[in-house]
Design a protein around this motif. Structure first.
Motif, short mmCIF file in Angstrom:
data_model
loop_
_atom_site.label_atom_id
_atom_site.label_comp_id
_atom_site.label_asym_id
_atom_site.label_seq_id
_atom_site.Cartn_x
_atom_site.Cartn_y
_atom_site.Cartn_z
N GLY A 20 31.77 -13.83 -14.25
CA GLY A 20 31.50 -13.92 -15.69
C GLY A 20 31.54 -12.56 -16.38
O GLY A 20 31.75 -11.51 -15.76
N LEU A 21 31.35 -12.61 -17.69
CA LEU A 21 31.25 -11.40 -18.51
C LEU A 21 29.85 -11.34 -19.11
O LEU A 21 29.25 -12.38 -19.39
N PHE A 22 29.38 -10.09 -19.35
CA PHE A 22 27.98 -9.91 -19.75
C PHE A 22 27.86 -9.12 -21.06
O PHE A 22 28.44 -8.04 -21.19
N TYR A 23 27.13 -9.72 -22.01
CA TYR A 23 26.76 -9.02 -23.25
C TYR A 23 25.43 -8.33 -22.96
O TYR A 23 24.51 -8.95 -22.43
N LEU A 24 25.33 -7.07 -23.34
CA LEU A 24 24.08 -6.34 -23.06
C LEU A 24 23.22 -6.19 -24.31
O LEU A 24 23.75 -5.99 -25.41
N PHE A 25 21.92 -6.27 -24.11
CA PHE A 25 20.93 -6.06 -25.18
C PHE A 25 19.91 -5.05 -24.68
O PHE A 25 19.68 -4.94 -23.47
N HIS A 26 19.28 -4.36 -25.63
CA HIS A 26 18.14 -3.51 -25.30
C HIS A 26 17.02 -3.85 -26.28
O HIS A 26 17.16 -3.63 -27.48
N ASP A 27 15.95 -4.45 -25.76
CA ASP A 27 14.84 -4.88 -26.61
C ASP A 27 15.36 -5.73 -27.79
O ASP A 27 15.00 -5.50 -28.94
N LEU A 28 16.24 -6.65 -27.47
CA LEU A 28 16.83 -7.65 -28.39
C LEU A 28 17.89 -7.07 -29.34
O LEU A 28 18.39 -7.79 -30.20
N ASP A 29 18.24 -5.79 -29.19
CA ASP A 29 19.32 -5.22 -30.00
C ASP A 29 20.62 -5.25 -29.18
O ASP A 29 20.65 -4.74 -28.06
N PRO A 30 21.70 -5.85 -29.72
CA PRO A 30 22.94 -5.94 -28.93
C PRO A 30 23.68 -4.61 -28.82
O PRO A 30 23.60 -3.78 -29.72
N LEU A 31 24.41 -4.46 -27.72
CA LEU A 31 25.26 -3.28 -27.53
C LEU A 31 26.52 -3.48 -28.38
O LEU A 31 27.23 -4.48 -28.23
N LEU A 32 26.80 -2.52 -29.28
CA LEU A 32 27.97 -2.61 -30.15
C LEU A 32 28.74 -1.30 -30.08
O LEU A 32 28.19 -0.26 -29.74
N GLN A 33 30.03 -1.39 -30.43
CA GLN A 33 30.84 -0.17 -30.50
C GLN A 33 31.48 -0.10 -31.88
O GLN A 33 32.08 -1.09 -32.33
N LYS A 83 23.30 2.99 -11.30
CA LYS A 83 23.01 4.34 -11.86
C LYS A 83 21.57 4.45 -12.34
O LYS A 83 21.03 5.53 -12.44
N PHE A 84 20.97 3.33 -12.69
CA PHE A 84 19.58 3.35 -13.19
C PHE A 84 18.59 2.82 -12.14
O PHE A 84 17.48 2.41 -12.47
N GLY A 85 19.03 2.83 -10.89
CA GLY A 85 18.13 2.49 -9.79
C GLY A 85 17.76 1.02 -9.70
O GLY A 85 16.71 0.69 -9.15
N GLN A 86 18.59 0.16 -10.26
CA GLN A 86 18.29 -1.27 -10.23
C GLN A 86 19.30 -1.98 -9.33
O GLN A 86 20.47 -1.61 -9.30
N ASP A 87 18.86 -3.02 -8.62
CA ASP A 87 19.85 -3.73 -7.81
C ASP A 87 20.40 -4.95 -8.56
O ASP A 87 19.92 -5.29 -9.64
N SER A 133 6.45 -5.97 -14.68
CA SER A 133 6.97 -5.73 -13.34
C SER A 133 7.89 -4.52 -13.29
O SER A 133 8.74 -4.33 -14.17
N SER A 134 7.75 -3.67 -12.25
CA SER A 134 8.60 -2.49 -12.15
C SER A 134 10.03 -2.88 -11.80
O SER A 134 10.99 -2.19 -12.11
N VAL A 135 10.19 -4.04 -11.14
CA VAL A 135 11.54 -4.52 -10.79
C VAL A 135 12.32 -4.83 -12.08
O VAL A 135 13.53 -4.76 -12.13
N ARG A 136 11.57 -5.19 -13.11
CA ARG A 136 12.20 -5.54 -14.39
C ARG A 136 11.97 -4.43 -15.43
O ARG A 136 11.79 -4.71 -16.60
N ALA A 137 11.94 -3.17 -14.96
CA ALA A 137 11.61 -2.07 -15.86
C ALA A 137 12.59 -1.99 -17.02
O ALA A 137 13.77 -2.32 -16.88
N SER A 138 12.07 -1.54 -18.17
CA SER A 138 12.93 -1.31 -19.32
C SER A 138 13.77 -0.06 -19.05
O SER A 138 13.24 1.00 -18.73
N LEU A 139 15.08 -0.18 -19.15
CA LEU A 139 15.94 0.98 -18.85
C LEU A 139 16.06 1.86 -20.09
O LEU A 139 16.01 1.37 -21.21
N PRO A 140 16.21 3.19 -19.88
CA PRO A 140 16.20 4.11 -21.02
C PRO A 140 17.40 3.90 -21.95
O PRO A 140 18.55 3.93 -21.51
N LYS A 141 17.07 3.71 -23.25
CA LYS A 141 18.10 3.30 -24.21
C LYS A 141 19.20 4.36 -24.40
O LYS A 141 20.38 4.06 -24.26
#
Ligand SMILES: NC(=O)c1ccc[n+]([C@@H]2O[C@H](COP(=O)([O-])OP(=O)(O)OC[C@H]3O[C@@H](n4cnc5c(N)ncnc54)[C@H](O)[C@@H]3O)[C@@H](O)[C@H]2O)c1
Ligand SMILES: [Mg+2]
Length: 352
Positions: free
Chosen positions: A47-60, A82-86, A116-124
């Motif tokens: 599949g393809l993945f749309y990314l969000f950060h705290d409900l804000d979508p990734l846009l270009q 790269k951000f230490g997540q599996d 949960s640290s497994v679900r840590a917020s990644l740096p924006k």
């Protein structure tokens, strides 16, 4: 005659072959992914993945428009690494659609705060630098997105927000578990199933035959007027909600309620906007604004509304030019209704 043509193809169904349209095939595929966790997990591989950060979508940014990048599974795994997540984190994503070729689309929020640290917020900002885009407030990006992208992002944001707010069972207080597609959450202690919810909202364009009634709240941009909107009360029919909302907000009684269109609206939460036209009885046009709900309401002529519809430019530009009336943006169902009313009125004044 060939059995294969255009968007139609064969599928074995109920023991016999029949033609299924691309649309039906897609609908059945999405249904299967919602019902079957293994099928959905498999779909996440390709599949393809749309990314969000705290409900804000990734846009270009691309000129005056925003493009909506999508990541492949491999790109997403690389980013997470790269951000230490599996790659387990990918299972937090929610299904938002699929292509005609059954490539499933998911949305994943990597910025929501979680215990949960497994679900840590990644740096924006580090993620933005890595991805070559930015996480933008959806409301701010609205006018620079095309209608297909905005509709998909509306759905994705609403679903991600719903999951974020329904982490616990309201009966047992225990954590709930998302199914793979994100079409429901289940409480393991009592098997209560929670489904994503929308609040039904009626939005009504009232006409007196020659003019239409538009109103504004103090939170609207200066000069912006829209149709009358309001949440349906529990137990109410759409017609009852239209009658009540118009009476509550402007003190008028309406008749001839006609359904026009509907729209999913994600602000401030998930609403199903049900748009209707209605008329007031001739002579019963005196507005009494409920100032607890609205800042102002007024009747506008066909000419005033048609002129406002033709105006181009952002709200800020229109405010600088001191436009006497500004209308909701094209992608809002209110715009659609106002346009529909102008077209109908123009046709009937031509015919007269
Ligand atoms: N897409 C469009 O074209 C368009 C145009 C206008 C308004 N809208 C949306 O319609 C929605 C409703 O309009 P409104 O604000 O005039 O509604 P409204 O007139 O019902 O007033 C809002 C009040 O209703 C109450 N309320 C009852 N049920 C609620 C619920 N489920 N969620 C939130 N509040 C609830 C709250 O007290 C809230 O302050 C707004 O969220 C707005 O974003 C969309
Ligand atoms: Mg209202």
């Amino acid at each position: 005659m060939s059995l294969y043509c255009g968007t139609f193809f064969r599928r074995k169904s109920f023991g016999c072959y029949r033609l299924l349209s691309t649309y039906v095939t897609k609908a059945r595929y999405l249904f299967e992914l919602k019902e079957d966790d293994e099928a959905c997990r498999k779909a996440q591989q390709t599949g393809l993945f749309y990314l969000f950060h705290d409900l804000d979508p990734l846009l270009q940014e691309s000129g005056h428009r925003y493009l909506v990048p999508r990541l492949s599974r491999a790109e997403l795994e690389g980013l997470l690494g790269k951000f230490g997540q599996d790659s387990q984190r990918i299972e937090d994503s929610v299904l938002v659609g699929c292509s005609n070729e059954q490539e499933a689309w998911f949305a994943l929020d990597l910025g929501l705060k979680s215990a949960s640290s497994v679900r840590a917020s990644l740096p924006k900002s580090e993620m933005e630098a890595e991805l070559g885009g930015s996480f933008v407030k959806l409301r701010q990006a609205l006018l620079q997105l095309n209608s297909v992208d905005s509709s998909l992002l509306f759905t994705a944001q609403a679903l991600l927000r719903w999951h974020d707010g329904h982490q616990f069972c309201s009966k047992s207080g225990q954590p709930t578990q998302k199914n793979m597609a994100g079409s429901k959450r289940v409480c393991p202690s009592n098997n209560i199933i929670y489904y994503p919810q929308m609040a039904p909202v009626v939005i009504t364009l009232v006409s007196d035959g020659a003019r239409c009634l538009l109103a504004r709240q103090s939170s609207f941009p200066r000069g912006l007027y829209s149709a009358l909107a309001g949440f349906c009360d529990i137990g109410e029919r759409v017609e009852e909600a239209v009658h009540r909302e118009v009476a509550e907000e402007v003190g008028l009684e309406v008749e001839n309620i006609q359904y026009s269109a509907s729209q999913h609206w994600p602000f401030p939460n998930s609403s199903l906007m049900i748009a209707c036209h209605a008329t007031v009885k001739p002579g019963h046009t005196e507005i009494q604004v409920n100032l607890k709900e609205l800042e102002a309401a007024a009747w506008f002529s066909l000419d005033e509304v048609a002129t406002a519809l033709r105006r181009k430019g952002s709200f800020a530009q229109q405010q600088r030019e001191a436009s006497p009336l500004m209308l909701p943006p094209k992608l809002a169902v209110a715009h659609h209704m106002i346009k529909e009313w102008v077209e109908k009125q123009s046709r009937s004044s031509l015919a007269a």
